[in-house]
Design an enzyme around this catalytic site. Structure first.
Site, PDB file in Angstrom:
ATOM      1  N   GLN A 284      -0.562  17.170  -6.519  1.00 13.16           N
ATOM      2  CA  GLN A 284       0.497  16.492  -7.270  1.00 13.16           C
ATOM      3  C   GLN A 284       0.945  17.310  -8.467  1.00 13.16           C
ATOM      4  OE1 GLN A 284       1.972  13.601  -5.871  1.00 13.16           O
ATOM      5  NE2 GLN A 284       0.650  14.531  -4.309  1.00 13.16           N
ATOM      6  N   HIS A 287       4.087  19.605  -8.174  1.00 14.31           N
ATOM      7  CA  HIS A 287       5.454  19.072  -8.204  1.00 14.31           C
ATOM      8  C   HIS A 287       6.227  19.559  -9.427  1.00 14.31           C
ATOM      9  CE1 HIS A 287       6.040  16.286  -4.917  1.00 14.31           C
ATOM     10  NE2 HIS A 287       4.831  15.789  -5.102  1.00 14.31           N
ATOM     11  N   GLU A 353       0.804   5.582 -10.215  1.00 15.78           N
ATOM     12  CA  GLU A 353       1.722   5.660  -9.075  1.00 15.78           C
ATOM     13  C   GLU A 353       0.905   5.822  -7.786  1.00 15.78           C
ATOM     14  OE1 GLU A 353       5.309   8.541  -7.400  1.00 15.78           O
ATOM     15  OE2 GLU A 353       3.897   9.274  -8.895  1.00 15.78           O
ATOM     16  N   HIS A 354       0.050   6.854  -7.753  1.00 16.80           N
ATOM     17  CA  HIS A 354      -0.875   7.080  -6.638  1.00 16.80           C
ATOM     18  C   HIS A 354      -2.298   6.957  -7.167  1.00 16.80           C
ATOM     19  CE1 HIS A 354       2.620   9.928  -6.053  1.00 16.80           C
ATOM     20  NE2 HIS A 354       2.682   9.270  -4.910  1.00 16.80           N
ATOM     21  N   ASP A 387       2.740  11.030   1.181  1.00 20.58           N
ATOM     22  CA  ASP A 387       3.991  11.732   0.897  1.00 20.58           C
ATOM     23  C   ASP A 387       4.816  11.961   2.153  1.00 20.58           C
ATOM     24  OD1 ASP A 387       3.552  11.899  -1.812  1.00 20.58           O
ATOM     25  OD2 ASP A 387       2.720  13.920  -1.757  1.00 20.58           O
ATOM     26  N   HIS A 446      25.008 -34.914 -15.180  1.00 19.12           N
ATOM     27  CA  HIS A 446      24.254 -34.494 -14.000  1.00 19.12           C
ATOM     28  C   HIS A 446      23.896 -35.712 -13.142  1.00 19.12           C
ATOM     29  CE1 HIS A 446      23.910 -30.696 -16.081  1.00 19.12           C
ATOM     30  NE2 HIS A 446      23.138 -30.178 -15.123  1.00 19.12           N
TER      31      HIS A 446
END
Length: 458
Positions: A284, A287, A353-354, A387, A446
């Site tokens: 990761q 990236h 996230e992961h 992924d 109402h």
């Protein structure tokens, strides 16, 4: 797999400086844990906001002329109209490497099977004789899907955006990806090929915050070409400018989440294999220099062994400089915890996230996690699987937002519409309750709207 594209090249490789955050013996509350776990510096969103507001304003006021100016400024591309010609899509698919095409087809197949299983069922509930309340799931009419460019190429993100939209039944799908100077001002050909493989023919060479603005507000037709119609929902990962743009247009359109730079957390104990832990942290980190890689463990020996593996593996990987910068940043590091219970608490505070679980009895540990975009269980479920070919979706919430939001899925593109169908007798049965409650709220009209239906003249 979220990204932060369009960043400058990283400096030459340096040794990894993987910092330590020691939580042992501190007795931290949830707020304390959230403050202690590694995070990227938080000033970036505020810094980006004014720039993104200026971009949105330019796109709304000047349309295609603004998009052309922005393509030249940010991408070095001279552009008249951003729509990708159909012939370019067909050519990209025809010229796609057969091995890559086969891999994309397998990824699409698995993603479709998972997405098809996600669609919720319509629901009818009979609350009495003639009293029927239903919930119907209806797809939005049009979506705009963003696929980043920059430091890497993401045909997998085409799949992750498009497949759940198709499974939801969305009829109008537009896709945007940054123009590439090396490819004649079009998005990368593998991006175009993936779109063509999925039957998406409305593709735009637009990057960054300007793509989000164009989707949210639309761009009127002009001499240079046809209109880009506004959408109902915008999805897809991107850098801090894309995430900021999505935050700023939320309410004008729906969004999936503010998916920013990718992050991985690994909860591991002494049974974990250091080489695998390091490999996944590096996967990761490659990236982006701002990617976050976090190890949470109660084993000092494991932490030391992982540091050794990071130095060895980072030096030999292709994007070594980028990896070393990401691993050495404030967003990455080892979090030492007292025991598994504190490790789980730290994971929930971080809301990754992961999140990988590399512990004894990993499935049972994974079942105790409350906050994560996606959880990867055991040695044979690395984030890289998610992924590309797990069938799950890699567009996931980042920066702790997994505590309250979900990854991209079929329901992102659906709306739950409630339908109320009461007969005269069924309404009359509850009319007294309605009159009582409307009186209690000092809204007598109402109640009168109900009693009017039972006057003798009716």
């Amino acid at each position: 797999m979220t990204t932060s594209p369009e960043l400058p090249a990283t400096p030459p490789a340096a040794a990894v400086s993987f910092r330590t955050v020691d939580l042992r013996g501190r007795g931290l509350t949830l707020a304390g844990l959230r403050a202690a776990v590694p995070r990227a510096r938080q000033h970036t969103m505020a810094d980006a906001e004014q720039k993104v507001l200026d971009i949105i304003k330019a796109v709304r006021e000047d349309g295609f002329a603004a998009l052309s100016d922005l393509a030249l400024r940010f991408d070095g591309v001279q552009q008249v109209h951003p729509r990708v010609p159909a012939a370019s899509l067909a050519r990209a698919l025809a010229e796609l490497d057969p091995a890559v095409r086969s891999a994309l087809e397998e990824s699409i197949s698995r993603a479709r099977r998972f997405a098809d299983g996600q669609r919720p069922r319509d629901l009818d509930v009979e609350l009495g004789d003639g009293a029927l309340v239903s919930q119907n799931w209806v797809p939005v009419s049009r979506v705009g899907l963003y696929v980043p460019g920059g430091l890497a190429v993401y045909p997998s993100s085409v799949i992750m955006n498009v497949v759940p939209a198709l499974a939801a039944g969305v009829q109008s799908i537009a896709l945007a990806s940054p123009p590439q100077k090396d490819f004649g001002g079009l998005p990368h050909p593998t991006i175009l090929a993936a779109a063509a493989l999925l039957g998406i023919d409305e593709v735009y060479a637009i990057g960054g915050a300007q793509a989000i603005a164009a989707f949210a507000y639309g761009v009127p037709a002009h001499d240079v070409g046809p209109a880009l119609e506004p959408v109902d929902v915008v999805t897809g990962p991107g850098n801090i400018f894309v995430a900021t743009a999505k935050r700023l247009v939320k309410g004008v359109v729906g969004i999936d989440s503010e998916a920013g730079t990718t992050e991985i957390a690994i909860l591991a104990d002494s049974t974990a294999q250091p080489a695998l832990v390091a490999a996944d942290l590096i996967s990761q980190a490659e990236h982006d220099p701002q990617a976050a890689s976090v190890l949470i463990t109660d084993s000092e020996d494991l932490a030391a062994a992982v540091r050794t593996e990071l130095d060895l593996q980072a030096a030999g990987t292709k994007h070594s400089a980028r990896v070393c910068e990401a691993l050495s940043g404030p967003q990455s590091g080892v979090v030492l915890v007292e025991d598994l219970a504190q490790g789980i608490a730290a994971c929930d505070a971080y809301a990754a996230e992961h999140l990988e679980i590399m512990t004894a009895d990993a499935p049972a540990v994974a079942a105790r996690i409350r906050n994560a975009g996606a959880i990867f269980v055991g040695d044979y479920s690395p984030v890289s699987l998610g992924d590309y070919c797990a069938g799950s979706n890699h567009v996931l919430p980042t920066s702790g937002t997994a505590a309250f939001s979900s990854g991209l899925n079929v329901t992102t593109f659906l709306r739950a519409i409630q339908v109320i169908n009461y007969s005269r007798a069924a309404l009359q049965e509850v009319s007294g309750h309605i009159v009582s409650l409307s009186g209690a709220e000092d809204l007598p009209a109402h109640g009168e709207a109900v009693t009017a239906r039972f006057r003798e003249a009716n």
